[in-house]
Design an enzyme around this catalytic site. Structure first.
Site, PDB file in Angstrom:
ATOM      1  N   SER A   1       0.849  -1.192   0.000  1.00 58.27           N
ATOM      2  CA  SER A   1       0.000   0.000   0.000  1.00 58.27           C
ATOM      3  C   SER A   1       0.884   1.241   0.000  1.00 58.27           C
ATOM      4  O   SER A   1       2.000   1.210   0.546  1.00 58.27           O
ATOM      5  CB  SER A   1      -0.885   0.026   1.253  1.00 58.27           C
ATOM      6  OG  SER A   1      -1.550   1.273   1.365  1.00 58.27           O
TER       7      SER A   1
ATOM      8  N   TYR B   1      -1.479  -0.334  10.414  1.00 56.45           N
ATOM      9  CA  TYR B   1      -1.625  -0.954   9.088  1.00 56.45           C
ATOM     10  C   TYR B   1      -0.494  -0.472   8.174  1.00 56.45           C
ATOM     11  O   TYR B   1       0.127  -1.262   7.447  1.00 56.45           O
ATOM     12  CB  TYR B   1      -3.001  -0.571   8.533  1.00 56.45           C
ATOM     13  CG  TYR B   1      -3.247  -0.872   7.066  1.00 56.45           C
ATOM     14  CD1 TYR B   1      -3.696  -2.119   6.646  1.00 56.45           C
ATOM     15  CD2 TYR B   1      -3.081   0.124   6.092  1.00 56.45           C
ATOM     16  CE1 TYR B   1      -3.957  -2.378   5.298  1.00 56.45           C
ATOM     17  CE2 TYR B   1      -3.336  -0.124   4.752  1.00 56.45           C
ATOM     18  CZ  TYR B   1      -3.778  -1.375   4.358  1.00 56.45           C
ATOM     19  OH  TYR B   1      -4.032  -1.619   3.019  1.00 56.45           O
TER      20      TYR B   1
HETATM   21  P1  NAP Z   1     -11.429  -6.423  -0.009  1.00 53.55           P
HETATM   22  O1  NAP Z   1     -12.241  -5.919  -1.147  1.00 53.55           O
HETATM   23  O2  NAP Z   1     -11.922  -6.162   1.390  1.00 53.55           O
HETATM   24  O3  NAP Z   1     -11.204  -7.994  -0.211  1.00 53.55           O
HETATM   25  C1  NAP Z   1     -10.480  -8.696   0.731  1.00 53.55           C
HETATM   26  C2  NAP Z   1     -10.316 -10.128   0.290  1.00 53.55           C
HETATM   27  O4  NAP Z   1      -9.448 -10.782   1.235  1.00 53.55           O
HETATM   28  C3  NAP Z   1     -11.592 -10.920   0.270  1.00 53.55           C
HETATM   29  O5  NAP Z   1     -11.496 -11.887  -0.761  1.00 53.55           O
HETATM   30  C4  NAP Z   1     -11.586 -11.621   1.641  1.00 53.55           C
HETATM   31  O6  NAP Z   1     -12.334 -12.832   1.659  1.00 53.55           O
HETATM   32  C5  NAP Z   1     -10.122 -11.916   1.793  1.00 53.55           C
HETATM   33  N1  NAP Z   1      -9.665 -12.089   3.159  1.00 53.55           N
HETATM   34  C6  NAP Z   1      -9.736 -11.222   4.201  1.00 53.55           C
HETATM   35  N2  NAP Z   1      -9.175 -11.752   5.297  1.00 53.55           N
HETATM   36  C7  NAP Z   1      -8.729 -12.989   4.944  1.00 53.55           C
HETATM   37  C8  NAP Z   1      -8.054 -14.043   5.620  1.00 53.55           C
HETATM   38  N3  NAP Z   1      -7.732 -13.939   6.924  1.00 53.55           N
HETATM   39  N4  NAP Z   1      -7.746 -15.170   4.939  1.00 53.55           N
HETATM   40  C9  NAP Z   1      -8.069 -15.278   3.625  1.00 53.55           C
HETATM   41  N5  NAP Z   1      -8.702 -14.323   2.922  1.00 53.55           N
HETATM   42  C10 NAP Z   1      -9.028 -13.202   3.578  1.00 53.55           C
HETATM   43  O7  NAP Z   1      -9.941  -5.832  -0.056  1.00 53.55           O
HETATM   44  P2  NAP Z   1      -9.126  -5.047  -1.202  1.00 53.55           P
HETATM   45  O8  NAP Z   1      -9.406  -3.595  -1.032  1.00 53.55           O
HETATM   46  O9  NAP Z   1      -9.326  -5.689  -2.511  1.00 53.55           O
HETATM   47  O10 NAP Z   1      -7.645  -5.272  -0.657  1.00 53.55           O
HETATM   48  C11 NAP Z   1      -6.775  -6.246  -1.196  1.00 53.55           C
HETATM   49  C12 NAP Z   1      -5.358  -5.896  -0.761  1.00 53.55           C
HETATM   50  O11 NAP Z   1      -5.040  -4.584  -1.230  1.00 53.55           O
HETATM   51  C13 NAP Z   1      -5.144  -5.871   0.759  1.00 53.55           C
HETATM   52  O12 NAP Z   1      -3.897  -6.408   1.056  1.00 53.55           O
HETATM   53  C14 NAP Z   1      -5.174  -4.369   1.074  1.00 53.55           C
HETATM   54  O13 NAP Z   1      -4.445  -4.068   2.238  1.00 53.55           O
HETATM   55  C15 NAP Z   1      -4.535  -3.807  -0.175  1.00 53.55           C
HETATM   56  N6  NAP Z   1      -4.821  -2.400  -0.435  1.00 53.55           N
HETATM   57  C16 NAP Z   1      -6.105  -1.990  -0.666  1.00 53.55           C
HETATM   58  C17 NAP Z   1      -6.336  -0.641  -0.911  1.00 53.55           C
HETATM   59  C18 NAP Z   1      -7.717  -0.088  -1.176  1.00 53.55           C
HETATM   60  O14 NAP Z   1      -7.893   1.147  -1.145  1.00 53.55           O
HETATM   61  N7  NAP Z   1      -8.720  -0.919  -1.442  1.00 53.55           N
HETATM   62  C19 NAP Z   1      -5.274   0.261  -0.902  1.00 53.55           C
HETATM   63  C20 NAP Z   1      -3.987  -0.195  -0.668  1.00 53.55           C
HETATM   64  C21 NAP Z   1      -3.782  -1.533  -0.436  1.00 53.55           C
HETATM   65  P3  NAP Z   1     -13.859 -12.874   2.237  1.00 53.55           P
HETATM   66  O15 NAP Z   1     -14.681 -11.995   1.333  1.00 53.55           O
HETATM   67  O16 NAP Z   1     -14.250 -14.305   2.167  1.00 53.55           O
HETATM   68  O17 NAP Z   1     -13.782 -12.315   3.627  1.00 53.55           O
END
Ligand code: NAP
Length: 242
Positions: free
Chosen positions: A137, A151
């Protein structure tokens, strides 16, 4: 040989967008997720309809046995050539002084220990030409004051993991990189208590808008591809200028 890629947190958000991109590039896919079976199963059906093999495996990345089972299931698709270490969480947005120890531990467990367990499985099983992408991130370098400093600290650890692992695995022909997304429109913001965070943040993003999951997926797909054959140990910002 058809590439076989494991995507943790592959059911929603950035992981799901990456699955769609990789399927279009001809990868067989193993999608890990934690609890939302319906969303994961619907996505795998959509991916299979494009002609690739795709499985959804409930696997909590905090648990080494479940991680092993995810990689065992993926190996049934063929030799594993890619890992997208993506399953991540934040915790409720707020000042550092209000932070609860349980939330700190959970963020470390999922976002760091989970990434390490998956990278270890990948490193054991991968051979020359394989690649890992860790989803970090921009928080790692911005620090996320007033939102989630813990985080941000864990995402900085992800960058260090990427650099060290890239050097350790380079002699085996395995590349390791990271993408560092900015503020991307996914469910993660609602889960942290602020569904409107992407729109509220638009004014402070140089490009003037939040990113879409597919814009991060494009970078991940490139880093996994032979076009990135000389790129390892890189942290690629996909943050609209953040
Ligand atoms: P998201 O839409 O909330 O999706 C999270 C995914 O991770 C879902 O498939 C969830 O499965 C799964 N998950 C959560 N906890 C888990 C665990 N303990 N074991 C296995 N699977 C798990 O998140 P996202 O925004 O796409 O984020 C993906 C990555 O990008 C993360 O590492 C986040 O920190 C990073 N990121 C995101 C942003 C942003 O603005 N969105 C910015 C910077 C970095 P379930 O649905 O089954 O719970």
């Amino acid at each position: 040989m058809t590439p076989v890629t494991v995507i943790t947190g592959g059911s929603r958000g950035i992981g799901a967008a990456t699955a769609r991109r990789l399927a279009a590039a001809g990868h067989h896919l193993a999608l890990g997720y934690r609890r939302d079976h319906t969303t994961a199963d619907t996505l795998t059906a959509e991916l299979r309809a494009t002609g690739v093999r795709a499985i959804a495996v409930p696997a909590d990345t905090r648990d080494p046995d479940q991680v092993t089972a995810l990689f065992d299931a993926a190996a049934e698709l063929g030799p594993i050539t890619g890992l997208v270490n993506n399953a991540g969480i934040t915790s409720p947005i707020g000042p550092f002084t209000d932070l609860r120890l349980d939330d700190v531990r959970e963020v470390i467990d999922v976002n760091l220990i989970g990434y390490i367990l998956c990278a270890q499985q990948a490193a054991h099983r991968m051979t020359h030409g394989a690649a890992i992408v860790n989803v970090s991130s921009v928080a790692a370098t911005l620090g996320s004051p007033g939102e989630y400093v813990h985080y941000a600290a864990v995402k900085a650890a992800t960058d260090a993991l990427t650099i060290g692992l890239a050097k350790e695995l380079a002699p085996h022909g395995i590349r390791v990189n990271a993408v560092a997304p900015g503020i991307i429109r996914t469910d993660i913001h609602a889960l942290s208590g602020q569904p409107d965070r992407p729109d509220r943040a638009a004014a402070r993003i140089p490009l003037g808008r939040p990113g879409e999951p597919d814009e991060v997926a494009a970078a991940i797909t490139w880093l996994l591809s032979p076009d990135a054959s000389y790129t390892t140990g890189a942290v690629l910002r996909v943050g609209g200028g953040l």
